[in-house]
Scaffold this motif. Structure first.
Motif, mmCIF file in Angstrom:
data_model
loop_
_atom_site.group_PDB
_atom_site.id
_atom_site.type_symbol
_atom_site.label_atom_id
_atom_site.label_comp_id
_atom_site.label_asym_id
_atom_site.label_seq_id
_atom_site.Cartn_x
_atom_site.Cartn_y
_atom_site.Cartn_z
ATOM 1 N N GLY A 242 -3.744 9.676 3.562
ATOM 2 C CA GLY A 242 -3.367 8.310 3.235
ATOM 3 C C GLY A 242 -4.289 7.245 3.760
ATOM 4 O O GLY A 242 -4.151 6.058 3.397
ATOM 5 N N TRP B 174 1.809 7.569 -4.698
ATOM 6 C CA TRP B 174 1.475 8.703 -5.558
ATOM 7 C C TRP B 174 0.001 9.084 -5.439
ATOM 8 O O TRP B 174 -0.364 10.255 -5.597
ATOM 9 C CB TRP B 174 1.858 8.410 -7.005
ATOM 10 C CG TRP B 174 2.249 9.678 -7.698
ATOM 11 C CD1 TRP B 174 1.532 10.383 -8.616
ATOM 12 C CD2 TRP B 174 3.461 10.418 -7.498
ATOM 13 N NE1 TRP B 174 2.208 11.508 -9.003
ATOM 14 C CE2 TRP B 174 3.404 11.559 -8.340
ATOM 15 C CE3 TRP B 174 4.586 10.227 -6.695
ATOM 16 C CZ2 TRP B 174 4.429 12.500 -8.390
ATOM 17 C CZ3 TRP B 174 5.622 11.158 -6.744
ATOM 18 C CH2 TRP B 174 5.519 12.276 -7.577
ATOM 19 N N ASP B 175 -0.870 8.114 -5.114
ATOM 20 C CA ASP B 175 -2.268 8.439 -4.836
ATOM 21 C C ASP B 175 -2.365 9.369 -3.630
ATOM 22 O O ASP B 175 -3.139 10.337 -3.632
ATOM 23 C CB ASP B 175 -3.064 7.164 -4.568
ATOM 24 C CG ASP B 175 -3.145 6.256 -5.778
ATOM 25 O OD1 ASP B 175 -3.270 6.776 -6.907
ATOM 26 O OD2 ASP B 175 -3.070 5.024 -5.606
ATOM 27 N N VAL B 176 -1.592 9.066 -2.594
ATOM 28 C CA VAL B 176 -1.585 9.906 -1.392
ATOM 29 C C VAL B 176 -1.066 11.293 -1.733
ATOM 30 O O VAL B 176 -1.639 12.318 -1.324
ATOM 31 C CB VAL B 176 -0.717 9.262 -0.287
ATOM 32 C CG1 VAL B 176 -0.693 10.155 0.957
ATOM 33 C CG2 VAL B 176 -1.217 7.869 0.060
ATOM 34 N N GLN C 124 5.383 13.465 -12.143
ATOM 35 C CA GLN C 124 6.451 12.751 -11.451
ATOM 36 C C GLN C 124 7.790 13.244 -11.990
ATOM 37 O O GLN C 124 8.207 12.869 -13.088
ATOM 38 C CB GLN C 124 6.305 11.247 -11.648
ATOM 39 C CG GLN C 124 5.054 10.670 -10.999
ATOM 40 C CD GLN C 124 4.995 9.161 -11.103
ATOM 41 O OE1 GLN C 124 6.005 8.494 -11.322
ATOM 42 N NE2 GLN C 124 3.802 8.597 -10.920
ATOM 43 N N ARG D 73 0.960 2.777 -3.482
ATOM 44 C CA ARG D 73 -0.125 3.771 -3.468
ATOM 45 C C ARG D 73 0.374 5.152 -3.051
ATOM 46 O O ARG D 73 -0.435 6.060 -2.815
ATOM 47 C CB ARG D 73 -1.231 3.319 -2.502
ATOM 48 C CG ARG D 73 -1.843 1.967 -2.797
ATOM 49 C CD ARG D 73 -2.454 1.867 -4.191
ATOM 50 N NE ARG D 73 -3.470 2.850 -4.487
ATOM 51 C CZ ARG D 73 -4.776 2.702 -4.187
ATOM 52 N NH1 ARG D 73 -5.203 1.595 -3.578
ATOM 53 N NH2 ARG D 73 -5.648 3.642 -4.519
ATOM 54 N N THR E 203 0.854 -1.198 0.000
ATOM 55 C CA THR E 203 0.000 0.000 0.000
ATOM 56 C C THR E 203 0.890 1.249 0.000
ATOM 57 O O THR E 203 1.420 1.635 -1.025
ATOM 58 C CB THR E 203 -0.958 -0.005 1.205
ATOM 59 O OG1 THR E 203 -0.208 -0.169 2.434
ATOM 60 C CG2 THR E 203 -1.963 -1.145 1.090
ATOM 61 N N GLU F 112 -0.977 12.901 -4.613
ATOM 62 C CA GLU F 112 -1.890 13.692 -5.440
ATOM 63 C C GLU F 112 -3.121 14.144 -4.651
ATOM 64 O O GLU F 112 -3.650 15.240 -4.896
ATOM 65 C CB GLU F 112 -2.293 12.900 -6.672
ATOM 66 C CG GLU F 112 -1.125 12.720 -7.649
ATOM 67 C CD GLU F 112 -1.527 12.107 -8.968
ATOM 68 O OE1 GLU F 112 -0.824 12.372 -9.963
ATOM 69 O OE2 GLU F 112 -2.537 11.369 -8.996
ATOM 70 N N LYS F 113 -3.544 13.356 -3.685
ATOM 71 C CA LYS F 113 -4.649 13.805 -2.842
ATOM 72 C C LYS F 113 -4.208 14.992 -1.987
ATOM 73 O O LYS F 113 -4.962 15.969 -1.827
ATOM 74 C CB LYS F 113 -5.133 12.658 -1.949
ATOM 75 C CG LYS F 113 -6.349 13.043 -1.113
ATOM 76 C CD LYS F 113 -6.902 11.868 -0.333
ATOM 77 C CE LYS F 113 -8.114 12.283 0.490
ATOM 78 N NZ LYS F 113 -8.676 11.153 1.267
ATOM 79 N N LYS G 138 -3.666 16.185 -10.085
ATOM 80 C CA LYS G 138 -2.595 15.391 -10.659
ATOM 81 C C LYS G 138 -1.267 16.121 -10.506
ATOM 82 O O LYS G 138 -1.205 17.343 -10.552
ATOM 83 C CB LYS G 138 -2.856 15.106 -12.131
ATOM 84 C CG LYS G 138 -4.019 14.174 -12.398
ATOM 85 C CD LYS G 138 -3.672 12.737 -12.025
ATOM 86 C CE LYS G 138 -4.778 11.776 -12.404
ATOM 87 N NZ LYS G 138 -4.453 10.371 -12.030
ATOM 88 N N GLU H 222 -7.392 6.341 3.175
ATOM 89 C CA GLU H 222 -8.175 5.543 2.225
ATOM 90 C C GLU H 222 -7.305 4.647 1.357
ATOM 91 O O GLU H 222 -7.808 3.716 0.719
ATOM 92 C CB GLU H 222 -9.009 6.459 1.338
ATOM 93 C CG GLU H 222 -8.220 7.289 0.353
ATOM 94 C CD GLU H 222 -9.116 8.032 -0.621
ATOM 95 O OE1 GLU H 222 -9.649 7.357 -1.538
ATOM 96 O OE2 GLU H 222 -9.282 9.254 -0.465
ATOM 97 N N PHE H 223 -5.974 4.906 1.335
ATOM 98 C CA PHE H 223 -5.070 4.113 0.507
ATOM 99 C C PHE H 223 -4.263 3.109 1.330
ATOM 100 O O PHE H 223 -3.347 2.475 0.814
ATOM 101 C CB PHE H 223 -4.125 5.032 -0.251
ATOM 102 C CG PHE H 223 -4.828 6.074 -1.077
ATOM 103 C CD1 PHE H 223 -5.562 5.710 -2.188
ATOM 104 C CD2 PHE H 223 -4.786 7.409 -0.713
ATOM 105 C CE1 PHE H 223 -6.228 6.666 -2.950
ATOM 106 C CE2 PHE H 223 -5.445 8.374 -1.462
ATOM 107 C CZ PHE H 223 -6.177 8.007 -2.582
#
Length: 467
Positions: free
Chosen positions: A232, A170-172, A183, A168, A50, A174-175, A180, A234-235
């Motif tokens: 983070g 990069w998801d964190v 990188q 995960r 994760t 970007e949130k 977006k 949710e990820f």
């Protein structure tokens, strides 16, 4: 008479190896950060599956260098080329002694044309601080690591320093950014807005997947940390504690514990007289089954540690002539040793069974000295390398050790690690024990498949130095 500096400590001891093998330094303590937030197994697995938040705020030194000669200082003292070192980028900085042995390593950030910060362990900070006083027009500001035992006292630093890593990550990120985010290239720097604060970033890759190192003024530490944890959630982001943190080095191939090669060169006598009698270099604890009367036999070349690609002869630097005399193809190289499960189980079981007692195999990190040196032997008992940093990976479900071996030892070969010391030393981290042989398979470094496949060729796996 009490010694006043490192040189006097060495003179009074007579034998540097015996001095360091009998160091009374206690076990390494990762300062301030809790040992575990959940458990070290869960935290290690999270950076593979994760995302995680590493808190690197307290265990490293920051050395800020600014002025017209700041670039010249790092050029003269590092094996790295600075011919291409743009602002807002970083390098793995590796200085060596006049004899060619590695003093240490860490991350060197170029913040502005005449401003740098080195982040890492004490030996390199000491070396840079000393050399800065030798005619360079440079201002140095040093922010030492937090104390290992704070006893409830408030701790503060110049900056906080975090890493967000994992599949995960990069998801964190970007949130946190609200949109977006491009990188940027590996070891390039940028900025990010978090909770209304503008923070600096470095593109990193501790777990192989894209991630960022972040830092900003220490006053915003709690605010930024809570914002990252909330984003983070949710990820599946997990905060990583002190126990799990060091396993990232084992998995990703960074050897943090090289002995600083500063004890013998006559050219460094003045440096040893400058170093304190009670500092890191005087108390560094040598441990393991490899024993030599010569401290030089514990020095490691850049090639032995996987830094050969950083050595560039496009500039003059301390130790250049010694490195030019070395033939890289016959140097030892860095590998991972996958330790035999049955042999490790035998060592672990000796703590609770009648019979021979072996040196305690601690989990998850196993070194019992500041600098671990265990013999690696072939089937005929010939020493073909050194095991330098052992530990246990819950994700791989294996005991692993970073090592350096002779160039003719192939991947896949079975070797033997001699575990435990041959005599009784005065280190507080050992009890009387017998030596034991642990079989091992010579494997790639990094060991983790994601790291091997994702890291840019020629770069050291991106783990910021543990102090």
């Amino acid at each position: 008479m009490s010694a006043k500096n490192l040189q006097e400590v060495l003179d009074q001891a007579g034998n540097t190896v015996e001095l360091l093998r009998n160091s009374r330094l206690g076990p390494y303590n990762f300062p301030v950060v809790p040992a575990e937030f959940t458990n070290f197994r869960r935290e290690v697995i999270a950076w593979h599956e994760t995302a995680v938040l590493y808190d690197q705020t307290h265990h490293m030194f920051n050395l800020w260098m600014s002025g017209p000669d700041a670039l010249r200082l790092v050029t003269d003292t590092g094996v790295n080329s600075t011919a291409n070192f743009p602002v807002d980028s970083a390098k793995q900085f590796v200085p060596v002694s006049p004899e060619g042995g590695v003093i240490g390593d860490g991350i060197l950030f170029r913040l502005a044309k005449e401003e740098f910060v080195f982040v890492g362990r004490a030996p390199v900070c000491n070396w840079l601080t000393y050399n800065a006083g030798k005619g360079y027009d440079v201002e140095v500001r040093r922010d030492n690591r937090s104390p290992s035992n704070t006893f409830g006292k408030a701790v503060t630093r110049d900056v906080w320093r975090f890493q967000i890593q994992g599949p995960r990550a990069w998801d964190v990120i970007e949130k946190l950014n609200g949109s977006k985010l491009e990188q940027v290239k590996f070891f390039r720097m940028g900025h990010l807005e978090i909770a209304g604060e503008r923070v600096r970033t470095l593109r990193h890759g501790m777990a192989g997947a894209p991630g960022l190192e972040l830092w900003g003024p220490y006053a915003s530490y709690e605010k930024i940390r809570e914002a990252i944890l909330e984003a983070g959630r949710e990820f599946g982001l997990e905060p990583v504690g002190a126990r799990a943190y060091g396993i990232s080095a084992v998995e990703s191939g960074w050897i943090p514990s090289a002995l600083p090669a500063i004890y013998t060169s006559e050219e460094l006598r003045a440096y040893r007289q400058w170093l304190p009698a009670d500092g890191y270099e005087a108390n560094n604890a040598l441990a393991g089954s490899f024993v030599s009367d010569r401290i030089e036999d514990y020095y490691l070349t850049p090639w032995a540690l996987g830094y050969g690609g950083h050595v560039k002869f496009d500039h003059d630097f301390v130790g250049r002539s010694a490195l030019e005399a070395i033939e890289p193809t016959i140097q030892r190289r860095k590998v991972t040793l996958a330790l035999n499960a049955e042999d490790v189980a035998k060592v672990l079981a000796s703590s609770v069974l009648d019979g021979p007692q072996y040196q305690f195999f601690d989990l998850p990190l196993t070194p019992y000295g500041s600098s671990q040196f265990d013999e690696v032997q072939d089937a005929d008992g010939n020493v073909v390398g050194l095991s330098l940093y052992p530990g246990y990976s819950p994700f791989e479900r294996k005991a692993l050790s970073l090592a350096t071996v002779d160039p003719d030892v192939p991947l896949g070969a079975e070797v033997r690690v001699i575990w435990g010391e041959p005599d009784v030393t005065r280190k507080v981290t050992v009890q009387p024990h017998e030596q034991v042989t642990i079989r091992a398979i010579v494997s790639p470094a990094p060991y983790a498949a994601m790291a091997r496949e994702s890291y840019k060729p020629g770069w050291r796996t991106a783990v910021t130095a543990s102090a």
